[in-house]
Design a protein around this motif. Structure first.
Motif, PDB file in Angstrom:
ATOM      1  N   ALA A  21       0.869  -1.183   0.000  1.00  0.00           N
ATOM      2  CA  ALA A  21       0.000   0.000   0.000  1.00  0.00           C
ATOM      3  C   ALA A  21       0.900   1.226   0.000  1.00  0.00           C
ATOM      4  O   ALA A  21       1.605   1.492   0.965  1.00  0.00           O
ATOM      5  CB  ALA A  21      -0.909  -0.013   1.223  1.00  0.00           C
ATOM      6  N   ARG A  22       0.875   1.968  -1.098  1.00  0.00           N
ATOM      7  CA  ARG A  22       1.736   3.133  -1.276  1.00  0.00           C
ATOM      8  C   ARG A  22       0.866   4.390  -1.225  1.00  0.00           C
ATOM      9  O   ARG A  22       0.082   4.636  -2.135  1.00  0.00           O
ATOM     10  CB  ARG A  22       2.466   3.023  -2.610  1.00  0.00           C
ATOM     11  CG  ARG A  22       3.494   4.106  -2.840  1.00  0.00           C
ATOM     12  CD  ARG A  22       4.238   3.932  -4.148  1.00  0.00           C
ATOM     13  NE  ARG A  22       5.037   2.722  -4.141  1.00  0.00           N
ATOM     14  CZ  ARG A  22       5.104   1.849  -5.146  1.00  0.00           C
ATOM     15  NH1 ARG A  22       4.433   2.042  -6.251  1.00  0.00           N
ATOM     16  NH2 ARG A  22       5.871   0.776  -5.056  1.00  0.00           N
ATOM     17  N   ALA A  23       1.006   5.166  -0.150  1.00  0.00           N
ATOM     18  CA  ALA A  23       0.149   6.342   0.060  1.00  0.00           C
ATOM     19  C   ALA A  23       0.960   7.623   0.054  1.00  0.00           C
ATOM     20  O   ALA A  23       2.135   7.627   0.439  1.00  0.00           O
ATOM     21  CB  ALA A  23      -0.601   6.212   1.387  1.00  0.00           C
ATOM     22  N   GLN A  24       0.288   8.705  -0.358  1.00  0.00           N
ATOM     23  CA  GLN A  24       0.928  10.020  -0.335  1.00  0.00           C
ATOM     24  C   GLN A  24      -0.117  11.089  -0.070  1.00  0.00           C
ATOM     25  O   GLN A  24      -1.294  10.930  -0.390  1.00  0.00           O
ATOM     26  CB  GLN A  24       1.662  10.310  -1.633  1.00  0.00           C
ATOM     27  CG  GLN A  24       0.768  10.415  -2.845  1.00  0.00           C
ATOM     28  CD  GLN A  24       1.565  10.608  -4.114  1.00  0.00           C
ATOM     29  OE1 GLN A  24       2.692  10.153  -4.230  1.00  0.00           O
ATOM     30  NE2 GLN A  24       0.976  11.296  -5.071  1.00  0.00           N
ATOM     31  N   VAL A  25       0.347  12.162   0.496  1.00  0.00           N
ATOM     32  CA  VAL A  25      -0.521  13.296   0.780  1.00  0.00           C
ATOM     33  C   VAL A  25      -0.801  14.037  -0.519  1.00  0.00           C
ATOM     34  O   VAL A  25       0.107  14.300  -1.302  1.00  0.00           O
ATOM     35  CB  VAL A  25       0.132  14.237   1.820  1.00  0.00           C
ATOM     36  CG1 VAL A  25      -0.625  15.554   1.933  1.00  0.00           C
ATOM     37  CG2 VAL A  25       0.223  13.546   3.172  1.00  0.00           C
ATOM     38  N   VAL A  26      -2.061  14.370  -0.722  1.00  0.00           N
ATOM     39  CA  VAL A  26      -2.479  15.199  -1.847  1.00  0.00           C
ATOM     40  C   VAL A  26      -2.529  16.655  -1.410  1.00  0.00           C
ATOM     41  O   VAL A  26      -2.058  17.537  -2.107  1.00  0.00           O
ATOM     42  CB  VAL A  26      -3.855  14.754  -2.386  1.00  0.00           C
ATOM     43  CG1 VAL A  26      -4.363  15.702  -3.459  1.00  0.00           C
ATOM     44  CG2 VAL A  26      -3.793  13.323  -2.898  1.00  0.00           C
ATOM     45  N   ARG A  27      -3.112  16.885  -0.216  1.00  0.00           N
ATOM     46  CA  ARG A  27      -3.212  18.242   0.328  1.00  0.00           C
ATOM     47  C   ARG A  27      -3.189  18.197   1.844  1.00  0.00           C
ATOM     48  O   ARG A  27      -4.111  17.669   2.462  1.00  0.00           O
ATOM     49  CB  ARG A  27      -4.501  18.908  -0.131  1.00  0.00           C
ATOM     50  CG  ARG A  27      -4.604  20.342   0.392  1.00  0.00           C
ATOM     51  CD  ARG A  27      -5.954  20.961   0.080  1.00  0.00           C
ATOM     52  NE  ARG A  27      -6.064  22.279   0.667  1.00  0.00           N
ATOM     53  CZ  ARG A  27      -6.384  22.494   1.953  1.00  0.00           C
ATOM     54  NH1 ARG A  27      -6.613  21.502   2.751  1.00  0.00           N
ATOM     55  NH2 ARG A  27      -6.468  23.728   2.414  1.00  0.00           N
TER      56      ARG A  27
END
Length: 162
Positions: free
Chosen positions: A99-105
């Motif tokens: 599971a690869r997550a990143q902040v959008v805002r």
């Protein structure tokens, strides 16, 4: 810079290790920092549904936790899942769930993140099987936890709406 990244990953791993459910599943944090996180777990038979695919609940767990860790990497450990959606794109087959997550805002009170859920086969080939987007609440009035308070900052606790 590399020492700081390593320190962030060690802290993130301690947070994950304080989650009994994550320990039960055998989840591991392989990247954490700069508004991003990668959570992995080895697929075993107990995590499959009746057709042999990884159960959707396992994919949802991974998305929820990765989204929250990514938000925590951006705004600090006092974060809680407010909600997320997940779209299953294909059956999850493989040896490792990533599971690869990143902040959008990153906001002051809410952080919007997205997550790709990938299955990794024995050769290391990734196949996208689901995508998720979540809103993570920044817990109001809480001081950032220190390492001894890691359990409180452990991801997907319900948000008190009362």
């Amino acid at each position: 810079m590399e020492a700081e990244k390593a320190s962030q990953l060690v802290f993130g791993q301690k947070v994950l290790d304080a989650q009994p459910f994550s320990v039960l599943l055998g989840a591991r944090l392989t990247a954490f920092g700069d508004g991003a996180a990668v959570l992995e777990l080895d697929v075993r038979d107990e995590l499959r549904q009746q057709n042999g695919f990884v159960h959707g609940g396992v994919l949802s767990y991974a998305a929820d936790n990765a989204l929250t860790f990514a938000a925590g990497a951006a705004v600090g450990p006092s974060v809680l899942t407010a909600g997320f959606t997940i779209d299953y794109l294909r059956p999850a087959r493989g040896d490792v769930l990533r599971a690869r997550a990143q902040v959008v805002r990153p906001g002051r009170t809410r952080v919007v993140c997205r997550c790709d859920l990938l299955m990794v086969d024995a050769e290391g080939t990734e196949t996208l099987c689901a995508v998720a987007q979540g809103t993570i609440a920044v817990a109001a009035g809480r001081e950032p936890e220190r390492e001894e308070g890691v359990r409180e900052a452990s991801g997907s606790e319900p948000v008190d709406r009362g």
